[in-house]
Design a protein around this motif. Structure first.
Motif, mmCIF file in Angstrom:
data_model
loop_
_atom_site.group_PDB
_atom_site.id
_atom_site.type_symbol
_atom_site.label_atom_id
_atom_site.label_comp_id
_atom_site.label_asym_id
_atom_site.label_seq_id
_atom_site.Cartn_x
_atom_site.Cartn_y
_atom_site.Cartn_z
ATOM 1 N N GLN A 281 0.846 -1.198 0.000
ATOM 2 C CA GLN A 281 0.000 0.000 0.000
ATOM 3 C C GLN A 281 0.880 1.246 0.000
ATOM 4 N N VAL A 282 0.498 2.217 -0.804
ATOM 5 C CA VAL A 282 1.270 3.448 -0.917
ATOM 6 C C VAL A 282 0.998 4.342 0.281
ATOM 7 N N GLN A 283 2.059 4.904 0.814
ATOM 8 C CA GLN A 283 1.934 5.907 1.868
ATOM 9 C C GLN A 283 2.658 7.169 1.437
ATOM 10 N N LEU A 284 2.015 8.293 1.653
ATOM 11 C CA LEU A 284 2.614 9.596 1.390
ATOM 12 C C LEU A 284 2.656 10.359 2.705
ATOM 13 N N VAL A 285 3.830 10.838 3.068
ATOM 14 C CA VAL A 285 3.996 11.522 4.345
ATOM 15 C C VAL A 285 4.607 12.887 4.096
ATOM 16 N N GLU A 286 3.841 13.944 4.431
ATOM 17 C CA GLU A 286 4.326 15.311 4.273
ATOM 18 C C GLU A 286 5.046 15.773 5.526
ATOM 19 N N SER A 287 5.930 16.732 5.332
ATOM 20 C CA SER A 287 6.597 17.381 6.458
ATOM 21 C C SER A 287 7.014 18.777 6.032
ATOM 22 N N GLY A 288 7.317 19.614 7.020
ATOM 23 C CA GLY A 288 7.870 20.925 6.720
ATOM 24 C C GLY A 288 6.938 22.098 6.878
ATOM 25 N N GLY A 289 5.697 21.854 7.242
ATOM 26 C CA GLY A 289 4.782 22.970 7.435
ATOM 27 C C GLY A 289 5.151 23.772 8.679
ATOM 28 N N GLY A 290 4.473 24.908 8.828
ATOM 29 C CA GLY A 290 4.734 25.744 9.986
ATOM 30 C C GLY A 290 4.134 27.112 9.811
ATOM 31 N N ALA B 249 7.357 12.246 1.276
ATOM 32 C CA ALA B 249 8.053 10.983 1.041
ATOM 33 C C ALA B 249 7.036 9.910 0.688
ATOM 34 N N ALA B 250 7.378 9.142 -0.345
ATOM 35 C CA ALA B 250 6.472 8.090 -0.814
ATOM 36 C C ALA B 250 7.069 6.716 -0.534
ATOM 37 N N SER B 251 6.227 5.827 -0.072
ATOM 38 C CA SER B 251 6.669 4.446 0.126
ATOM 39 C C SER B 251 6.026 3.601 -0.959
ATOM 40 N N MET B 252 6.764 3.354 -2.010
ATOM 41 C CA MET B 252 6.255 2.572 -3.133
ATOM 42 C C MET B 252 7.424 2.164 -4.013
ATOM 43 N N ARG B 253 7.172 1.178 -4.863
ATOM 44 C CA ARG B 253 8.255 0.632 -5.656
ATOM 45 C C ARG B 253 8.423 1.327 -6.999
ATOM 46 N N THR B 254 7.325 1.827 -7.570
ATOM 47 C CA THR B 254 7.362 2.364 -8.938
ATOM 48 C C THR B 254 7.137 3.863 -8.958
ATOM 49 N N PHE B 255 7.876 4.567 -8.165
ATOM 50 C CA PHE B 255 7.681 6.012 -7.975
ATOM 51 C C PHE B 255 7.788 6.787 -9.273
ATOM 52 N N THR B 256 8.726 6.442 -10.125
ATOM 53 C CA THR B 256 8.976 7.229 -11.328
ATOM 54 C C THR B 256 7.844 7.156 -12.340
ATOM 55 N N ARG B 257 6.960 6.205 -12.204
ATOM 56 C CA ARG B 257 5.851 6.070 -13.149
ATOM 57 C C ARG B 257 4.759 7.110 -12.927
ATOM 58 N N LEU C 132 -0.580 11.554 -5.361
ATOM 59 C CA LEU C 132 0.032 10.729 -6.403
ATOM 60 C C LEU C 132 -1.033 10.336 -7.416
ATOM 61 N N GLY C 133 -0.683 10.464 -8.693
ATOM 62 C CA GLY C 133 -1.630 10.104 -9.735
ATOM 63 C C GLY C 133 -0.929 9.636 -10.996
ATOM 64 N N GLU C 134 -1.706 9.098 -11.898
ATOM 65 C CA GLU C 134 -1.124 8.581 -13.132
ATOM 66 C C GLU C 134 -0.682 9.713 -14.055
ATOM 67 N N PHE C 135 -1.428 10.806 -14.045
ATOM 68 C CA PHE C 135 -1.127 11.928 -14.928
ATOM 69 C C PHE C 135 -1.046 13.229 -14.136
ATOM 70 N N LEU C 136 -0.344 14.178 -14.692
ATOM 71 C CA LEU C 136 -0.255 15.503 -14.078
ATOM 72 C C LEU C 136 -1.443 16.332 -14.540
ATOM 73 N N VAL C 137 -2.455 16.359 -13.710
ATOM 74 C CA VAL C 137 -3.641 17.156 -13.994
ATOM 75 C C VAL C 137 -3.995 17.943 -12.751
ATOM 76 N N ARG C 138 -4.927 18.872 -12.905
ATOM 77 C CA ARG C 138 -5.188 19.821 -11.825
ATOM 78 C C ARG C 138 -6.474 19.545 -11.059
ATOM 79 N N VAL C 139 -7.018 18.356 -11.220
ATOM 80 C CA VAL C 139 -8.258 18.023 -10.535
ATOM 81 C C VAL C 139 -8.004 16.959 -9.485
ATOM 82 N N THR C 140 -8.644 17.100 -8.344
ATOM 83 C CA THR C 140 -8.402 16.179 -7.234
ATOM 84 C C THR C 140 -8.826 14.754 -7.565
ATOM 85 N N ASP D 5 -5.032 9.210 -6.784
ATOM 86 C CA ASP D 5 -5.467 8.031 -6.040
ATOM 87 C C ASP D 5 -5.018 8.025 -4.592
ATOM 88 N N GLN D 6 -3.888 8.622 -4.333
ATOM 89 C CA GLN D 6 -3.310 8.558 -2.996
ATOM 90 C C GLN D 6 -3.014 9.963 -2.500
#
Length: 121
Positions: free
Chosen positions: A1-10, A23-31, A97-105, A109-110
């Motif tokens: 399962q993919v996990q995305l963890v943000e940091s750095g706000g303030g 940071a993403a925990s997944m095997r095929t990040f570049t796709r 994270l999504g399959e394509f770079l688009v501007r709609v939520t 998927d993640q």
């Protein structure tokens, strides 16, 4: 399962800078495309910036020239460098994270859990 963890706000005064990371925990990040969205109180979640696996980026007009998105495929991370911050940048920022770079939520998927950015005048 993919996990995305943000940091750095303030909290920051107007004109300051912050860098967010995701940071993403997944095997095929570049796709996949990765994007930042934000949601202010009482408003809909909106696209901020996104980047494809090969490094092509896109920005919302409200942040273009002030924010820079980058990704490190080896580390499976993206970052958002935010400069010249304005009070209207105050929001919870989410990476997605999504399959394509688009501007709609709906195209993403993640989602991360979000990180708060507060800019005071």
């Amino acid at each position: 399962q993919v996990q995305l963890v943000e940091s750095g706000g303030g909290s920051m005064h107007a004109g300051g800078s912050l860098t967010l990371s995701c940071a993403a925990s997944m095997r095929t990040f570049t796709r996949y495309a990765m994007s930042w969205f934000r949601q202010a109180p009482g408003k809909e979640r909106e696209f901020v910036a996104g980047i494809t696996g090969s490094g092509t980026s896109s920005y919302a007009p409200s942040v273009k020239g002030r924010f820079t998105i980058s990704r490190d495929n080896d580390k499976k991370m993206i970052s958002l460098e935010m400069n010249s911050l304005k009070p209207e940048d105050t929001a919870v920022y989410y990476c997605a994270l999504g399959e394509f770079l688009v501007r709609v939520t709906s195209a993403y998927d993640q989602w991360g859990q979000g990180t708060q950015v507060t800019v005071s005048s």
